[in-house]
Write a protein that holds these residues in place. Structure first.
Motif, PDB file in Angstrom:
ATOM      1  N   TYR A 178       0.831  -1.192   0.000  1.00 14.73           N
ATOM      2  CA  TYR A 178       0.000   0.000   0.000  1.00 14.73           C
ATOM      3  C   TYR A 178       0.869   1.246   0.000  1.00 14.73           C
ATOM      4  O   TYR A 178       1.930   1.282   0.625  1.00 14.73           O
ATOM      5  CB  TYR A 178      -0.903   0.047   1.238  1.00 14.73           C
ATOM      6  CG  TYR A 178      -1.800  -1.148   1.405  1.00 14.73           C
ATOM      7  CD1 TYR A 178      -2.905  -1.338   0.590  1.00 14.73           C
ATOM      8  CD2 TYR A 178      -1.543  -2.099   2.388  1.00 14.73           C
ATOM      9  CE1 TYR A 178      -3.735  -2.435   0.748  1.00 14.73           C
ATOM     10  CE2 TYR A 178      -2.361  -3.198   2.561  1.00 14.73           C
ATOM     11  CZ  TYR A 178      -3.459  -3.363   1.733  1.00 14.73           C
ATOM     12  OH  TYR A 178      -4.271  -4.443   1.893  1.00 14.73           O
ATOM     13  N   ASP A 179       0.414   2.271  -0.674  1.00 12.70           N
ATOM     14  CA  ASP A 179       1.003   3.591  -0.567  1.00 12.70           C
ATOM     15  C   ASP A 179       0.439   4.256   0.673  1.00 12.70           C
ATOM     16  O   ASP A 179      -0.770   4.432   0.796  1.00 12.70           O
ATOM     17  CB  ASP A 179       0.663   4.412  -1.814  1.00 12.70           C
ATOM     18  CG  ASP A 179       1.311   5.784  -1.784  1.00 12.70           C
ATOM     19  OD1 ASP A 179       0.840   6.635  -0.996  1.00 12.70           O
ATOM     20  OD2 ASP A 179       2.266   6.014  -2.538  1.00 12.70           O
ATOM     21  N   LYS A 227       4.552   1.921   1.857  1.00 13.47           N
ATOM     22  CA  LYS A 227       5.584   2.733   1.228  1.00 13.47           C
ATOM     23  C   LYS A 227       5.214   4.208   1.261  1.00 13.47           C
ATOM     24  O   LYS A 227       4.043   4.573   1.207  1.00 13.47           O
ATOM     25  CB  LYS A 227       5.780   2.310  -0.237  1.00 13.47           C
ATOM     26  CG  LYS A 227       6.340   0.913  -0.422  1.00 13.47           C
ATOM     27  CD  LYS A 227       6.616   0.657  -1.892  1.00 13.47           C
ATOM     28  CE  LYS A 227       7.289  -0.699  -2.100  1.00 13.47           C
ATOM     29  NZ  LYS A 227       7.658  -0.910  -3.530  1.00 13.47           N
ATOM     30  N   TYR A 228       6.242   5.034   1.348  1.00 12.25           N
ATOM     31  CA  TYR A 228       6.092   6.470   1.169  1.00 12.25           C
ATOM     32  C   TYR A 228       7.304   6.945   0.403  1.00 12.25           C
ATOM     33  O   TYR A 228       8.440   6.625   0.763  1.00 12.25           O
ATOM     34  CB  TYR A 228       6.016   7.198   2.512  1.00 12.25           C
ATOM     35  CG  TYR A 228       5.849   8.698   2.344  1.00 12.25           C
ATOM     36  CD1 TYR A 228       4.591   9.277   2.327  1.00 12.25           C
ATOM     37  CD2 TYR A 228       6.954   9.522   2.173  1.00 12.25           C
ATOM     38  CE1 TYR A 228       4.429  10.634   2.152  1.00 12.25           C
ATOM     39  CE2 TYR A 228       6.808  10.885   1.995  1.00 12.25           C
ATOM     40  CZ  TYR A 228       5.545  11.436   1.983  1.00 12.25           C
ATOM     41  OH  TYR A 228       5.394  12.782   1.799  1.00 12.25           O
ATOM     42  N   SER A 229       7.078   7.704  -0.663  1.00 11.31           N
ATOM     43  CA  SER A 229       8.189   8.227  -1.451  1.00 11.31           C
ATOM     44  C   SER A 229       7.773   9.558  -2.040  1.00 11.31           C
ATOM     45  O   SER A 229       6.714   9.669  -2.648  1.00 11.31           O
ATOM     46  CB  SER A 229       8.570   7.247  -2.564  1.00 11.31           C
ATOM     47  OG  SER A 229       9.640   7.764  -3.333  1.00 11.31           O
ATOM     48  N   MET A 249      14.785   3.770   4.481  1.00 12.90           N
ATOM     49  CA  MET A 249      14.299   5.073   4.932  1.00 12.90           C
ATOM     50  C   MET A 249      15.353   6.135   4.647  1.00 12.90           C
ATOM     51  O   MET A 249      16.551   5.903   4.813  1.00 12.90           O
ATOM     52  CB  MET A 249      13.995   5.058   6.436  1.00 12.90           C
ATOM     53  CG  MET A 249      13.695   6.444   7.021  1.00 12.90           C
ATOM     54  SD  MET A 249      13.466   6.423   8.799  1.00 12.90           S
ATOM     55  CE  MET A 249      11.806   5.765   8.912  1.00 12.90           C
ATOM     56  N   LYS A 250      14.880   7.292   4.202  1.00 15.24           N
ATOM     57  CA  LYS A 250      15.685   8.502   4.147  1.00 15.24           C
ATOM     58  C   LYS A 250      14.812   9.634   4.676  1.00 15.24           C
ATOM     59  O   LYS A 250      14.052  10.246   3.919  1.00 15.24           O
ATOM     60  CB  LYS A 250      16.179   8.790   2.729  1.00 15.24           C
ATOM     61  CG  LYS A 250      17.260   7.832   2.256  1.00 15.24           C
ATOM     62  CD  LYS A 250      17.797   8.210   0.887  1.00 15.24           C
ATOM     63  CE  LYS A 250      18.889   7.234   0.449  1.00 15.24           C
ATOM     64  NZ  LYS A 250      19.404   7.553  -0.913  1.00 15.24           N
ATOM     65  N   MET A 257      10.346   6.024   2.526  1.00 13.85           N
ATOM     66  CA  MET A 257      10.241   5.075   3.631  1.00 13.85           C
ATOM     67  C   MET A 257       9.481   3.848   3.142  1.00 13.85           C
ATOM     68  O   MET A 257       8.523   3.953   2.384  1.00 13.85           O
ATOM     69  CB  MET A 257       9.512   5.716   4.818  1.00 13.85           C
ATOM     70  CG  MET A 257       9.445   4.864   6.086  1.00 13.85           C
ATOM     71  SD  MET A 257       8.083   3.663   6.071  1.00 13.85           S
ATOM     72  CE  MET A 257       6.665   4.720   5.855  1.00 13.85           C
ATOM     73  N   GLU A 258       9.942   2.683   3.545  1.00 14.09           N
ATOM     74  CA  GLU A 258       9.228   1.426   3.281  1.00 14.09           C
ATOM     75  C   GLU A 258       9.356   0.551   4.517  1.00 14.09           C
ATOM     76  O   GLU A 258      10.462   0.289   4.981  1.00 14.09           O
ATOM     77  CB  GLU A 258       9.824   0.716   2.067  1.00 14.09           C
ATOM     78  CG  GLU A 258       9.151  -0.610   1.747  1.00 14.09           C
ATOM     79  CD  GLU A 258       9.725  -1.261   0.504  1.00 14.09           C
ATOM     80  OE1 GLU A 258       9.892  -2.494   0.505  1.00 14.09           O
ATOM     81  OE2 GLU A 258      10.029  -0.524  -0.466  1.00 14.09           O
TER      82      GLU A 258
END
Length: 248
Positions: free
Chosen positions: A41-42, A67-69, A103-104, A186-187
């Motif tokens: 999922y996003d 996920k987040y990007s 992660m960043k 981030m994942e």
């Protein structure tokens, strides 16, 4: 709110053709596992697009990846963002493992985060450069195993193990605008586990410290074992090389 995805029922001819294609793809184990064992999922669009807290259902056979990007040069950059959700076990005897795969997030100092992820609301905020739950230093090296020995648990910075069936998580991006070429990403992977038993069948994989996960999650490019050695992927360097190949 529970996460469910509705798809229209396909006709039988289309379904049969799809099964043939799927059986051919499953000759490649990593591709087959990726499609069948993970729900992805996003976090921004699927999880945090509601005013209510979100519940995500986890089972032994189906892990969850959130996920987040967001690149700072993207047109849809939002200066601030906050989200909170719960991961719930489907089975009553199932615990939950959460591992930040990558992660960043920005740091104000070594002790303070600008952006953060908290795995369990009362946990410590995680930020900076993380791979497989472990810190990556300025030279790009993954830090040694068991970098944080917390409360007699072998937990690394981006890892949490929850013995009962609910794990809360919150994520926050602060309103400090990123610098040019900064990328926020981030994942995190959530995996169900149970206590290992003597003479365990091949259906289960022993992560160590009496933690067992489904064998279908082994050697698939996602780190599911929580003790800092990436045991289910061989080791962390092998997992990293596979991750690098996927992002090229």
């Amino acid at each position: 709110m529970h996460i469910y995805i509705h798809r229209p029922r396909p006709n039988m001819d289309f379904l049969k053709a799809g099964l043939v294609i799927l059986s051919m793809l499953c000759l490649l184990p990593s591709m087959c596992r990726s499609n069948l064992t993970y729900r992805k999922y996003d976090i921004r669009n699927n999880i945090c697009d509601t005013l209510k807290d979100t519940d995500i259902i986890l089972s032994y056979d189906h892990a969850v990846i959130l996920k987040y990007s967001l690149d700072s040069k993207g047109l849809d950059y939002r200066p601030s963002f906050y989200c909170r959700y719960k991961v719930l076990s489907r089975e009553s005897n199932m615990g939950i493992i959460a591992i930040v795969q990558k992660m960043k997030f920005r740091k104000l100092s070594e002790e303070m985060c600008i952006d953060y992820l908290k795995i369990k609301i009362d946990g410590l905020p995680t930020c900076g450069h993380i791979l497989f739950g472990k810190t990556v230093d300025k030279n790009g090296n993954i830090t040694s195993t068991y970098e944080n020995y917390i409360r007699n648990k072998y937990w690394t910075q981006g890892t949490h193990i929850q013995g009962d069936n609910t794990l809360e998580t919150e994520m926050s991006l602060n309103n400090h605008r990123p610098q040019i070429n900064d990328t926020l990403e981030m994942e995190v992977a959530y995996t169900g586990f149970r206590r290992c038993y003597e003479g365990e069948s091949s259906e289960w994989f022993d992560c160590g410290h009496n933690v067992c996960i489904k064998s279908s999650l082994v050697n698939d490019g996602i780190v599911n074992c929580p003790f800092g050695d990436c045991r289910d992927e061989g080791n962390c360097e092998l997992a990293r090389s596979q991750l690098d190949n996927e992002t090229k």
